[in-house]
Scaffold this motif. Sequence first.
Motif, PDB file in Angstrom:
ATOM      1  N   SER A 186       0.601   4.113  13.205  1.00 56.70           N
ATOM      2  CA  SER A 186       0.436   3.401  11.943  1.00 56.70           C
ATOM      3  C   SER A 186      -0.727   3.980  11.135  1.00 56.70           C
ATOM      4  CB  SER A 186       0.205   1.909  12.200  1.00 56.70           C
ATOM      5  OG  SER A 186      -0.880   1.703  13.082  1.00 56.70           O
ATOM      6  N   GLU A 187      -1.790   4.389  11.794  1.00 56.11           N
ATOM      7  CA  GLU A 187      -2.930   4.990  11.101  1.00 56.11           C
ATOM      8  C   GLU A 187      -2.601   6.400  10.627  1.00 56.11           C
ATOM      9  OE1 GLU A 187      -6.752   4.798  12.949  1.00 56.11           O
ATOM     10  OE2 GLU A 187      -6.381   2.803  13.795  1.00 56.11           O
ATOM     11  N   VAL A 188      -1.832   7.127  11.417  1.00 53.46           N
ATOM     12  CA  VAL A 188      -1.470   8.499  11.052  1.00 53.46           C
ATOM     13  C   VAL A 188      -0.680   8.521   9.745  1.00 53.46           C
ATOM     14  CG1 VAL A 188      -0.025  10.474  11.715  1.00 53.46           C
ATOM     15  CG2 VAL A 188      -1.535   9.402  13.401  1.00 53.46           C
ATOM     16  N   PHE A 189       0.282   7.615   9.594  1.00 59.51           N
ATOM     17  CA  PHE A 189       1.064   7.568   8.355  1.00 59.51           C
ATOM     18  C   PHE A 189       0.170   7.291   7.148  1.00 59.51           C
ATOM     19  CE2 PHE A 189       5.173   6.190  10.729  1.00 59.51           C
ATOM     20  CZ  PHE A 189       5.399   7.514  11.080  1.00 59.51           C
ATOM     21  N   LEU A 190      -0.824   6.413   7.311  1.00 61.53           N
ATOM     22  CA  LEU A 190      -1.727   6.090   6.212  1.00 61.53           C
ATOM     23  C   LEU A 190      -2.623   7.282   5.871  1.00 61.53           C
ATOM     24  CD1 LEU A 190      -2.756   2.426   7.135  1.00 61.53           C
ATOM     25  CD2 LEU A 190      -1.015   3.185   5.517  1.00 61.53           C
ATOM     26  N   ILE A 191      -3.018   8.033   6.882  1.00 60.62           N
ATOM     27  CA  ILE A 191      -3.819   9.243   6.643  1.00 60.62           C
ATOM     28  C   ILE A 191      -3.035  10.235   5.797  1.00 60.62           C
ATOM     29  CG2 ILE A 191      -4.764  11.309   7.768  1.00 60.62           C
ATOM     30  CD1 ILE A 191      -5.628   9.462  10.088  1.00 60.62           C
ATOM     31  N   PHE A 192      -1.773  10.442   6.166  1.00 58.13           N
ATOM     32  CA  PHE A 192      -0.931  11.357   5.393  1.00 58.13           C
ATOM     33  C   PHE A 192      -0.756  10.855   3.952  1.00 58.13           C
ATOM     34  CE2 PHE A 192       1.262  13.068   9.415  1.00 58.13           C
ATOM     35  CZ  PHE A 192       0.598  14.278   9.322  1.00 58.13           C
ATOM     36  N   ALA A 193      -0.543   9.558   3.793  1.00 53.49           N
ATOM     37  CA  ALA A 193      -0.364   8.987   2.456  1.00 53.49           C
ATOM     38  C   ALA A 193      -1.623   9.197   1.618  1.00 53.49           C
ATOM     39  CB  ALA A 193      -0.024   7.503   2.561  1.00 53.49           C
ATOM     40  N   ASP A 194      -2.775   8.966   2.215  1.00 53.50           N
ATOM     41  CA  ASP A 194      -4.035   9.129   1.491  1.00 53.50           C
ATOM     42  C   ASP A 194      -4.306  10.588   1.158  1.00 53.50           C
ATOM     43  OD1 ASP A 194      -4.392   6.414   1.682  1.00 53.50           O
ATOM     44  OD2 ASP A 194      -5.801   6.511   3.370  1.00 53.50           O
ATOM     45  N   ARG A 195      -3.794  11.488   1.976  1.00 58.72           N
ATOM     46  CA  ARG A 195      -3.978  12.926   1.737  1.00 58.72           C
ATOM     47  C   ARG A 195      -2.984  13.493   0.734  1.00 58.72           C
ATOM     48  NH1 ARG A 195      -3.252  16.647   5.891  1.00 58.72           N
ATOM     49  NH2 ARG A 195      -3.695  15.645   7.861  1.00 58.72           N
ATOM     50  N   GLY A 196      -1.976  12.693   0.388  1.00 63.48           N
ATOM     51  CA  GLY A 196      -0.974  13.156  -0.560  1.00 63.48           C
ATOM     52  C   GLY A 196       0.122  14.005   0.044  1.00 63.48           C
ATOM     53  N   VAL A 197       0.319  13.889   1.365  1.00 64.04           N
ATOM     54  CA  VAL A 197       1.332  14.682   2.060  1.00 64.04           C
ATOM     55  C   VAL A 197       2.701  14.035   1.881  1.00 64.04           C
ATOM     56  CG1 VAL A 197       2.081  15.577   4.301  1.00 64.04           C
ATOM     57  CG2 VAL A 197      -0.367  15.460   3.758  1.00 64.04           C
ATOM     58  N   GLU A 198       3.684  14.814   1.460  1.00 60.12           N
ATOM     59  CA  GLU A 198       5.057  14.295   1.339  1.00 60.12           C
ATOM     60  C   GLU A 198       5.731  14.279   2.711  1.00 60.12           C
ATOM     61  OE1 GLU A 198       7.310  16.386  -1.598  1.00 60.12           O
ATOM     62  OE2 GLU A 198       5.854  16.003  -3.192  1.00 60.12           O
ATOM     63  N   PRO A 199       6.609  13.307   2.984  1.00 60.18           N
ATOM     64  CA  PRO A 199       7.054  12.212   2.111  1.00 60.18           C
ATOM     65  C   PRO A 199       6.184  10.958   2.203  1.00 60.18           C
ATOM     66  CG  PRO A 199       8.308  12.150   4.127  1.00 60.18           C
ATOM     67  CD  PRO A 199       7.363  13.317   4.263  1.00 60.18           C
ATOM     68  N   TYR A 200       5.064  11.046   2.931  1.00 67.50           N
ATOM     69  CA  TYR A 200       4.239   9.863   3.163  1.00 67.50           C
ATOM     70  C   TYR A 200       3.587   9.346   1.877  1.00 67.50           C
ATOM     71  CZ  TYR A 200       4.778  12.052   7.727  1.00 67.50           C
ATOM     72  OH  TYR A 200       5.291  12.655   8.837  1.00 67.50           O
ATOM     73  N   ALA A 201       3.251  10.263   0.986  1.00 69.43           N
ATOM     74  CA  ALA A 201       2.647   9.870  -0.288  1.00 69.43           C
ATOM     75  C   ALA A 201       3.678   9.797  -1.405  1.00 69.43           C
ATOM     76  CB  ALA A 201       1.544  10.857  -0.667  1.00 69.43           C
ATOM     77  N   LYS A 202       4.768  10.498  -1.244  1.00 66.75           N
ATOM     78  CA  LYS A 202       5.849  10.523  -2.231  1.00 66.75           C
ATOM     79  C   LYS A 202       7.127  10.947  -1.519  1.00 66.75           C
ATOM     80  CE  LYS A 202       7.221  12.787  -6.564  1.00 66.75           C
ATOM     81  NZ  LYS A 202       6.881  13.831  -7.552  1.00 66.75           N
ATOM     82  N   PRO A 203       8.133  10.072  -1.443  1.00 65.65           N
ATOM     83  CA  PRO A 203       8.325   8.826  -2.201  1.00 65.65           C
ATOM     84  C   PRO A 203       7.654   7.584  -1.610  1.00 65.65           C
ATOM     85  CG  PRO A 203      10.239   9.229  -0.854  1.00 65.65           C
ATOM     86  CD  PRO A 203       9.325  10.401  -0.653  1.00 65.65           C
ATOM     87  N   PHE A 204       7.051   7.702  -0.403  1.00 61.62           N
ATOM     88  CA  PHE A 204       6.383   6.535   0.174  1.00 61.62           C
ATOM     89  C   PHE A 204       4.955   6.448  -0.354  1.00 61.62           C
ATOM     90  CE2 PHE A 204       9.799   7.543   3.122  1.00 61.62           C
ATOM     91  CZ  PHE A 204      10.341   6.299   3.379  1.00 61.62           C
ATOM     92  N   SER A 205       4.223   5.446   0.115  1.00 64.97           N
ATOM     93  CA  SER A 205       2.846   5.249  -0.313  1.00 64.97           C
ATOM     94  C   SER A 205       2.148   4.356   0.703  1.00 64.97           C
ATOM     95  CB  SER A 205       2.793   4.596  -1.695  1.00 64.97           C
ATOM     96  OG  SER A 205       3.302   3.269  -1.629  1.00 64.97           O
ATOM     97  N   ARG A 206       0.828   4.276   0.620  1.00 65.32           N
ATOM     98  CA  ARG A 206       0.082   3.382   1.506  1.00 65.32           C
ATOM     99  C   ARG A 206       0.598   1.947   1.378  1.00 65.32           C
ATOM    100  NH1 ARG A 206      -4.983   1.838   3.894  1.00 65.32           N
ATOM    101  NH2 ARG A 206      -5.478   4.017   4.302  1.00 65.32           N
ATOM    102  N   GLU A 207       0.848   1.503   0.159  1.00 62.54           N
ATOM    103  CA  GLU A 207       1.318   0.140  -0.066  1.00 62.54           C
ATOM    104  C   GLU A 207       2.657  -0.107   0.607  1.00 62.54           C
ATOM    105  OE1 GLU A 207       2.361  -2.911  -3.790  1.00 62.54           O
ATOM    106  OE2 GLU A 207       1.852  -0.807  -4.163  1.00 62.54           O
TER     107      GLU A 207
END
Length: 319
Positions: A178-199
């Motif tokens: 769960s923390e790893v996915f948030l790290i990727f989202a915060d770093r802007g790594v796709e798809p974790y930051a786009k199309p997904f997001s921290r929210e």
Amino acid sequence: MLAPMTLRHSLCVAALSAGAALLATSAFAARVLDEATIQIDGQARRYYHLHNAGDSGRATPIVLLSGSGCKDFGSRVQFFFERYPSPVDVYFLEKIGIQKGADGQACSEAYNQADTLERRVNDTLAFIGQEPALKALGTRSLAILGFSEGGTVAPLVASRSPKIGWLATGGSGGLPQSEVFLIFADRGVEPYAKPFSREIFLKTYAAIKADPQSLDKEFFGHPYRYWNSHLFYDPLTTYAKLDIPIIAAMGEKDDSEAIESGRALRDYFARHPEKNFTFIEYPNAGHALQAPDKANLQDFIGGLAKWFKGESSQFIQAQ
């Protein structure tokens, strides 16, 4: 010109050298992958044993754990050990509900029902306790090697089986998924930051906790039941219990398991120098330890033979 006896002697030496080379080649070619079945909790399970024909007792036995998904892995075991020096002695238990040749595109209902972290740990422990050769092993005489998801399962098995004397992982770290996915989202790594997001991740985590056994609701290609068993588990709580040699390898550019997760392991063990821990971070490499200019995976596996004997210099030089 050589004298007749000298010539004859030279030919004999050449013949013996050629014969020795042939025997060495034959010994390597005698590496075989046997397939068998074993009953675990009343179910017939397929497993594989990679070894050298006619050779027993000289290699450190290894239990191999694959990553996530329902793709057939057993038939590919030999590939991963191509650079492992002979002799080799590897055991691999296939997951429930995976047919031979399965491409992993559509997982069976039986697979999804059984696909949890706890089940994989328990199945592996049962396999070690029931497979005849593994059952006969003594304390700390067996190595366990896990990649990706298997690298999360392996420490738990090592903490519960006195037979495990070495732990090796690849593409797996020390932070909850769960923390790893948030790290990727915060770093802007796709798809974790786009199309997904921290929210979106935080909302999904809450939904999974609210319906933890659902097989119908999915996220990132797995049912909620799967994610409930993996997302919130903290690997460091298990690593802290271990007092065996441990080696963990990760690629700097891993886009499935954030390198921060591996560095969390590194930093934890740096605070505990009494533990026997080695961390390898391959520059520019991805989840499979593959870098643009170098395939590190088979070299890492091949180097384990020396590491089991206490030699780790080849890994330090590889970084």
